[in-house]
Structures are given as C-alpha cells and as structure tokens.
Design an enzyme around this catalytic site. Structure first.
Site, PDB file in Angstrom:
ATOM      1  N   ASP A  28      19.405  40.604  30.808  1.00  0.00           N
ATOM      2  CA  ASP A  28      18.015  40.760  30.857  1.00  0.00           C
ATOM      3  C   ASP A  28      17.483  41.567  29.436  1.00  0.00           C
ATOM      4  O   ASP A  28      18.209  41.797  28.616  1.00  0.00           O
ATOM      5  CB  ASP A  28      17.496  42.388  32.596  1.00  0.00           C
ATOM      6  CG  ASP A  28      15.711  41.677  32.378  1.00  0.00           C
ATOM      7  OD1 ASP A  28      15.553  41.212  31.975  1.00  0.00           O
ATOM      8  OD2 ASP A  28      15.010  43.575  31.728  1.00  0.00           O
ATOM      9  N   SER A  29      15.508  41.523  28.888  1.00  0.00           N
ATOM     10  CA  SER A  29      15.472  41.814  28.080  1.00  0.00           C
ATOM     11  C   SER A  29      15.523  43.708  27.691  1.00  0.00           C
ATOM     12  O   SER A  29      15.817  44.272  26.319  1.00  0.00           O
ATOM     13  CB  SER A  29      14.356  41.348  27.751  1.00  0.00           C
ATOM     14  OG  SER A  29      13.508  42.679  29.065  1.00  0.00           O
ATOM     15  N   CYS A  92      16.152  38.289  34.211  1.00  0.00           N
ATOM     16  CA  CYS A  92      15.374  38.204  33.539  1.00  0.00           C
ATOM     17  C   CYS A  92      13.958  36.430  33.630  1.00  0.00           C
ATOM     18  O   CYS A  92      14.817  35.271  33.183  1.00  0.00           O
ATOM     19  CB  CYS A  92      15.205  37.816  31.578  1.00  0.00           C
ATOM     20  SG  CYS A  92      13.887  38.262  30.974  1.00  0.00           S
ATOM     21  N   GLU A 171      10.151  50.676  30.533  1.00  0.00           N
ATOM     22  CA  GLU A 171      11.297  51.384  29.552  1.00  0.00           C
ATOM     23  C   GLU A 171      11.669  51.925  29.165  1.00  0.00           C
ATOM     24  O   GLU A 171      12.756  53.035  28.947  1.00  0.00           O
ATOM     25  CB  GLU A 171      11.106  49.978  28.550  1.00  0.00           C
ATOM     26  CG  GLU A 171      12.018  48.119  28.386  1.00  0.00           C
ATOM     27  CD  GLU A 171      12.893  47.950  28.875  1.00  0.00           C
ATOM     28  OE1 GLU A 171      14.267  48.708  28.533  1.00  0.00           O
ATOM     29  OE2 GLU A 171      13.621  47.162  30.060  1.00  0.00           O
ATOM     30  N   CYS A 206       8.587  39.537  38.255  1.00  0.00           N
ATOM     31  CA  CYS A 206       9.602  39.915  36.715  1.00  0.00           C
ATOM     32  C   CYS A 206      10.540  41.425  37.154  1.00  0.00           C
ATOM     33  O   CYS A 206      10.627  42.162  38.563  1.00  0.00           O
ATOM     34  CB  CYS A 206       8.518  41.105  36.356  1.00  0.00           C
ATOM     35  SG  CYS A 206       8.917  42.103  34.451  1.00  0.00           S
ATOM     36  N   HIS A 208      11.486  43.745  35.852  1.00  0.00           N
ATOM     37  CA  HIS A 208      11.690  45.420  35.917  1.00  0.00           C
ATOM     38  C   HIS A 208      10.682  46.134  37.048  1.00  0.00           C
ATOM     39  O   HIS A 208      11.030  46.542  37.352  1.00  0.00           O
ATOM     40  CB  HIS A 208      10.431  45.482  34.918  1.00  0.00           C
ATOM     41  CG  HIS A 208      11.171  45.604  33.641  1.00  0.00           C
ATOM     42  ND1 HIS A 208      12.175  44.674  33.057  1.00  0.00           N
ATOM     43  CD2 HIS A 208      11.660  46.676  32.425  1.00  0.00           C
ATOM     44  CE1 HIS A 208      12.417  44.698  31.757  1.00  0.00           C
ATOM     45  NE2 HIS A 208      13.028  45.896  31.077  1.00  0.00           N
TER      46      HIS A 208
END
Ligand code: DGL
Length: 281
Positions: A28-29, A92, A171, A206, A208
């Site tokens: 993932d990012s 992602c 993040e 997403c 996240h």
C-alpha cells in the site's frame, strides 16, 4: 529502488522449500493496507506475508498517475526480486486504479490481486438504493472507477466523495484532522439512515478508511452498513493461490514489515492496527 529499511532477518529468504513456501507480498502507499493484511492473515493463517508501506512517497491519492505507476512498479519489483514473493496483493485502491493493468502485463504469470471500491456488494446490500462512496481523488477520477460506477448506475444512486487529506491524516495519526475530515466528508455525502432516499450503505473505498471507521460511524449512526474489501480480497487471493498450486502450509500467519518511510512510524502503526490471528504463535 532503495527502501529505507528492509528487515532481512525477519524475511529469511530461502528458508522455505519451494515456491509455495514463499511469502505473499502486500503493498500500500502506507499503513492503510494493514486493514487488508488483517483479513488475509485470518483467511490464510498458514501463509507468511511481507508488507510494504510506501510511506516515503505517500499519499498516492492526490498525486499524478505517473507517480503512482512508477512507485507501484518499483515496489512490485522490490517485493518480487528482493523478497521473493509468490503472489502480490495491491492493497491500495488508488494504485490498483492507476497501475494494475500494467502490472498484469509486466508479470503475466504472477498471482496478482487488486482492489476496487466495493460498489457491487453495496448495491446488493442497500435497501434505499442510495450509497455513499468515500475514496481518494485518484480513485474517484480514474477511468476504472467511472466504468464501475456507470455499470451500476441504473441500480443505485452513488454519492461519491473525494476525501483529500484523510489518508495523510491517518498516516500522521493526527486525531484532530481525522475528526474534522471524517465529519466533513460524511456530511458531504448526504443524509444517512434507513428512510427512503437516505444513504444506508457506506463504501470505504480506500484501505486507510477502515482504520477510522469508528470516527466515521459518529456521523452515520449505527444502522448504516460499512463495506470494505478486505475479506473479498482474502478470498480471491486464496482462490488464485489454490489454482496455481501455491497455497503454503508452514507460514503460521507470520508477517514482516518494510517500507520507504521512517521505521518507527511503521512499527507504531503495525502495533496499533494489526490483528494477530487466533492461531498465530
Ligand atoms: N490506501 C490507499 C487506497 O486504498 C491510498 C491512500 C493514499 O495514499 O492516498 O486508495
């Protein structure tokens, strides 16, 4: 490519016998894909995993396609050549939308699983036929997403919100920004509830966003169904591995974590967000 830290001790290349014993790569990012890794470890408790967080180059959702494509290629190559993964899960939505077709071309025999916002399961679940989709700008402006949405346009109304800044706030573990942005984007989607015309289903588009589901829930009420893709991705990974005779049986659900950002940030995120399967020793 030059990831800032690679935990080679935990990866222990070459210890397993044959391809089936190699790890599954999950990428993932940043830390969002940990929500997918959790589902993978529950569904595939005898595999081992290498998780790559491209935190040094995140967030992807507000960057150009060219950036996301380049990073996706570099990370995939690193996981394949340095970590020896037998399969790759692109955990992602943004990277999948921009680059999964290119990865399929580059690695035609690799078991490869991408993610897309779960619009189809949402349509099957929704009674009011009004569905909210929260995702990154990169995902919602992609051709892949537009085609998916159009294919279901006669079956439901979709209120789609590009959630700029939310993945970045997650993040950074910035609680104040998370609270503000969750309120803003839930409000932008419309009115939640079970009454006719109200949104009764929310797609977390997403990886996240499942990490802040409790915060989003404050704005939707308890009757709204939240849909993410973790379990479906785990099932698809299992199917592909079985079809390729690559199911492992000695991995014990173990996972190693590497990335392109600060090791301490990743360690903290792993401690906070990963769930150990019940049978993980
Ligand atoms: N977790 C990612 C996704 O599922 C992207 C977050 C970001 O880097 O913007 O789209």
């Amino acid at each position: 490519m030059n990831p800032l830290h690679v935990d080679t001790q935990k990866i222990r290349l070459g210890e397993s016998s044959g391809r089936a014993g190699a790890p599954i790569g999950v990428f993932d990012s940043g830390i969002g894909g940990l929500s997918v890794l959790n589902a993978l470890r529950v569904a595939l408790p005898r595999e081992r995993f290498v998780y790559f967080a491209d935190t040094g180059h995140a967030p992807y959702g507000e960057r150009t396609d060219a950036h996301v494509i380049e990073r996706t290629h570099l990370v995939a190559e690193h996981l394949l050549t340095t970590c020896g993964v037998k399969a790759l899960v692109v955990a992602c939505n943004t990277a999948t939308a921009a680059a999964i077709h290119l990865l399929r071309e580059a690695y035609p025999s690799l078991p490869l699983v991408g993610l897309e916002p779960a619009l189809k399961p949402a349509v099957a679940r929704s009674a009011t036929r009004h569905i909210a989709v929260l995702a990154t700008r990169g995902t919602v402006t992609s051709r892949k997403f537009e085609m998916l949405r159009q294919s279901l346009a006669d079956r439901a109304r979709f209120s789609v919100v590009a959630c700029d800044g939310l993945a970045g706030a997650i993040e950074r573990a910035d609680s104040a920004a998370i609270a503000t942005l969750c309120a803003r984007y839930a409000h932008a989607a419309g009115t939640f509830g079970a009454l006719p015309g109200h949104i009764d289903t929310l797609v977390l588009g997403c990886t996240h966003y499942p990490l802040v589901a409790a915060e989003l829930r404050r704005h939707t009420g308890n009757d709204v169904a939240f849909i993410d893709t973790g379990e479906a991705v785990a099932r698809q990974t299992q199917r592909l591995l079985a079809a390729a005779s690559l199911l492992g049986d000695t991995g014990m659900g173990a996972a190693s974590f590497i990335g392109s950002g600060p090791a301490s940030t990743l360690e903290h995120a792993v401690a906070r967000w990963t769930v150990q399967p019940a049978n993980f020793a």
